[in-house]
Design an enzyme around this catalytic site. Structure first.
Site, short mmCIF file in Angstrom:
data_model
loop_
_atom_site.label_atom_id
_atom_site.label_comp_id
_atom_site.label_asym_id
_atom_site.label_seq_id
_atom_site.Cartn_x
_atom_site.Cartn_y
_atom_site.Cartn_z
N GLU A 14 -2.83 -10.43 5.50
CA GLU A 14 -2.79 -10.77 4.05
C GLU A 14 -0.95 -11.25 4.38
O GLU A 14 -0.83 -11.52 3.50
CB GLU A 14 -2.72 -9.69 2.60
CG GLU A 14 -1.82 -9.64 1.44
CD GLU A 14 -2.32 -8.72 0.40
OE1 GLU A 14 -3.96 -7.96 0.37
OE2 GLU A 14 -1.12 -8.70 -0.10
N THR B 91 3.22 -6.86 -5.43
CA THR B 91 3.12 -5.31 -5.62
C THR B 91 4.12 -4.91 -4.21
O THR B 91 3.92 -3.69 -4.05
CB THR B 91 1.56 -5.02 -5.47
OG1 THR B 91 0.87 -5.47 -4.14
CG2 THR B 91 1.03 -5.29 -7.03
N ARG C 238 4.33 1.67 2.57
CA ARG C 238 1.73 2.55 1.73
C ARG C 238 1.67 3.59 2.26
O ARG C 238 1.90 3.25 3.52
CB ARG C 238 1.31 1.39 1.50
CG ARG C 238 0.00 2.45 0.60
CD ARG C 238 -1.45 1.16 -0.38
NE ARG C 238 -2.46 1.49 1.46
CZ ARG C 238 -2.99 2.80 0.83
NH1 ARG C 238 -3.44 3.56 0.68
NH2 ARG C 238 -4.28 2.23 1.94
P1 ADP Z 1 -3.22 -1.38 3.10
O1 ADP Z 1 -3.40 -0.15 3.56
O2 ADP Z 1 -2.94 -2.59 4.37
O3 ADP Z 1 -2.71 -2.16 1.81
P2 ADP Z 1 -6.24 -1.03 2.59
O4 ADP Z 1 -6.06 0.33 1.46
O5 ADP Z 1 -7.43 -1.95 2.58
O6 ADP Z 1 -5.01 -1.84 2.84
O7 ADP Z 1 -6.64 0.33 3.74
C1 ADP Z 1 -7.08 -0.28 5.01
C2 ADP Z 1 -7.56 0.83 5.61
O8 ADP Z 1 -6.68 2.05 6.26
C3 ADP Z 1 -8.67 1.02 5.16
O9 ADP Z 1 -9.87 1.27 6.44
C4 ADP Z 1 -8.65 2.79 4.70
O10 ADP Z 1 -9.63 3.41 4.80
C5 ADP Z 1 -7.47 3.11 5.80
N1 ADP Z 1 -6.62 4.14 5.52
C6 ADP Z 1 -5.66 3.94 4.98
N2 ADP Z 1 -4.92 5.15 4.37
C7 ADP Z 1 -5.58 5.84 5.27
C8 ADP Z 1 -5.68 7.16 6.11
N3 ADP Z 1 -4.27 7.85 4.89
N4 ADP Z 1 -6.10 7.87 7.02
C9 ADP Z 1 -6.88 7.00 7.80
N5 ADP Z 1 -7.12 5.54 7.25
C10 ADP Z 1 -6.54 5.02 5.98
N1 ARG Z 2 -4.83 -9.34 -5.82
C1 ARG Z 2 -5.43 -8.35 -6.05
C2 ARG Z 2 -5.24 -7.44 -7.84
O1 ARG Z 2 -4.85 -8.25 -8.47
C3 ARG Z 2 -4.82 -7.20 -5.33
C4 ARG Z 2 -3.48 -6.62 -5.59
C5 ARG Z 2 -2.68 -5.49 -4.62
N2 ARG Z 2 -3.65 -5.54 -3.26
C6 ARG Z 2 -2.73 -6.23 -2.38
N3 ARG Z 2 -3.54 -5.98 -1.63
N4 ARG Z 2 -1.69 -6.72 -2.57
O2 ARG Z 2 -6.16 -6.97 -7.74
#
Ligand code: ADP
Ligand code: ARG
Length: 346
Positions: free
Chosen positions: A215, A263, A270
């Protein structure tokens, strides 16, 4: 790039920020505008138009999108981050300012901790507007920089192109690698030319990882088992500082680090834990009241748009812009301490 002069069909039941803030007036003002990279309003809103269940629904093609389409982006940024157009972003990457002794040293609740930041390369379009040549160039320059990392950050780059399905699926299942085929990203052009130009860098222990051209052009990640949040943050800061001496990132004083989704602006951070809350999660209202109080988001066990399994949740900071990196992690930490206390009392 697309240009559509008709107001899109947005059904009444749509609750995304796009549906809320794209009025006919805003549409009329913006519909003929195009950034220097050729990114249009139709491009910015296509994901939310095609995916009516979006939470947000818009993406930027470049830094200019945020100013050119500000009548749409500003209210979304304000609603998501509580950050107004006159505010300035702030940064603090000093681990000494973070108060985060392990809230679960016996390992009863916290399975693992992960902190990531998004980054994009200065003077390049963002993923939704990038060409194949530019994306390949971005990959090459990032990999060149990563190759020079040393000590705990030393590792190897694994391009997606040529990676076996087994290896790819195992990396995804174990939470190290991004998923394939996200429909929100597909609709904004972020999956073009897949899998070329994409890949993952990681050290031997997989405690430091970099996603390339998902992304955002870089997702710099520090993660490990257990709840030593400060250790994870400290490693991440050292990685960010090393990488920024080799790759110039897109940043401005108002919006902080520029990312393709609004976001993620600002810190682009994050900070999350995977945490077992089998009792509290029986009462979602109570659970949500605590996460809302600490500005936290609840995700499922396989990341965004996934479900929880076995009472384990992904808890992370929601605000990223107008707050410092230390505050992002502190939000998460303070919330997790309260979640554990309440879980224990049940
Ligand atoms: P991003 O964190 O980049 O916004 P995602 O929510 O899709 O994207 O999470 C990416 C990956 O990181 C997923 O496989 C998720 O399960 C893993 N992940 C997120 N937080 C943790 C954590 N605290 N421990 C282990 N894996 C994690
Ligand atoms: N575009 C998606 C939505 O509006 C994701 C938004 C936030 N998450 C992200 N990975 N940028 O639901």
């Amino acid at each position: 790039m697309k240009q559509n002069n008709e107001f899109p069909n947005l059904p009444k039941e749509c609750t995304s920020m796009l549906c809320k803030h794209l009025t006919k007036e805003v549409f009329e003002v913006l519909k003929d505008k195009k950034t220097a990279n050729g990114f249009t309003l139709s491009d910015a809103i296509n994901s939310g138009v095609e995916n009516i269940d979006s939470g947000i629904g818009v993406y930027a093609g470049d830094e200019e999108s945020y100013t050119l389409f500000s009548p749409l982006f500003d209210p979304i940024i304000e609603e998501y981050h509580g950050f107004s157009p006159s505010d300035k972003h702030k940064s603090n990457l000093n681990p000494d300012d973070l108060h985060a002794p392990n809230p679960d040293s016996e390992g009863t609740y916290i399975v693992s901790t992960r902190i990531r930041v998004g980054r994009n390369v200065d003077n390049m379009p963002l993923g939704p507007a990038i060409s194949k040549e530019q994306r390949d160039q971005v990959e090459a320059s990032i990999v060149e920089g990563l190759k020079q990392l040393e000590g705990e950050l030393k590792g190897s780059y694994y391009p997606l192109l040529g990676m076996s399905k087994e290896v790819q699926e195992a990396l995804i299942k174990d939470h190290f690698l991004f998923k394939e085929g996200d429909r929100f990203l597909a609709s904004t052009g972020l999956n073009r030319d897949w899998p070329e130009g994409r890949g993952i860098y990681h050290n031997n222990d997989k405690t430091f990882l970099v996603w390339v051209n998902e992304e955002d052009q870089l997702r710099i990640i520090s993660m490990q088992m257990g709840g030593d949040i400060k250790e994870v943050f400290t490693r991440l800061v050292s990685a960010i500082k090393s990488i920024e001496t080799k790759v110039a990132f897109s940043y401005n004083e108002h919006l902080g680090y520029i990312t393709s989704c609004p976001t993620n602006l600002g810190t682009a951070m994050r900070a999350s834990v995977h945490i077992a809350l089998p009792k509290l999660s029986q009462d979602m209202e109570k659970f949500k009241a605590i996460t809302d109080k600490h500005h936290l988001q609840i995700r499922g066990i396989h990341g965004e748009h996934s479900e929880s399994e076995g009472g384990i949740y992904d808890i992370s900071n929601r605000r990223r812009l107008g707050v410092t990196e230390v505050m992002c992690v502190q939000d998460m930490y303070d919330g997790v301490v309260e979640l554990i206390e309440v879980e224990k009392s049940l």
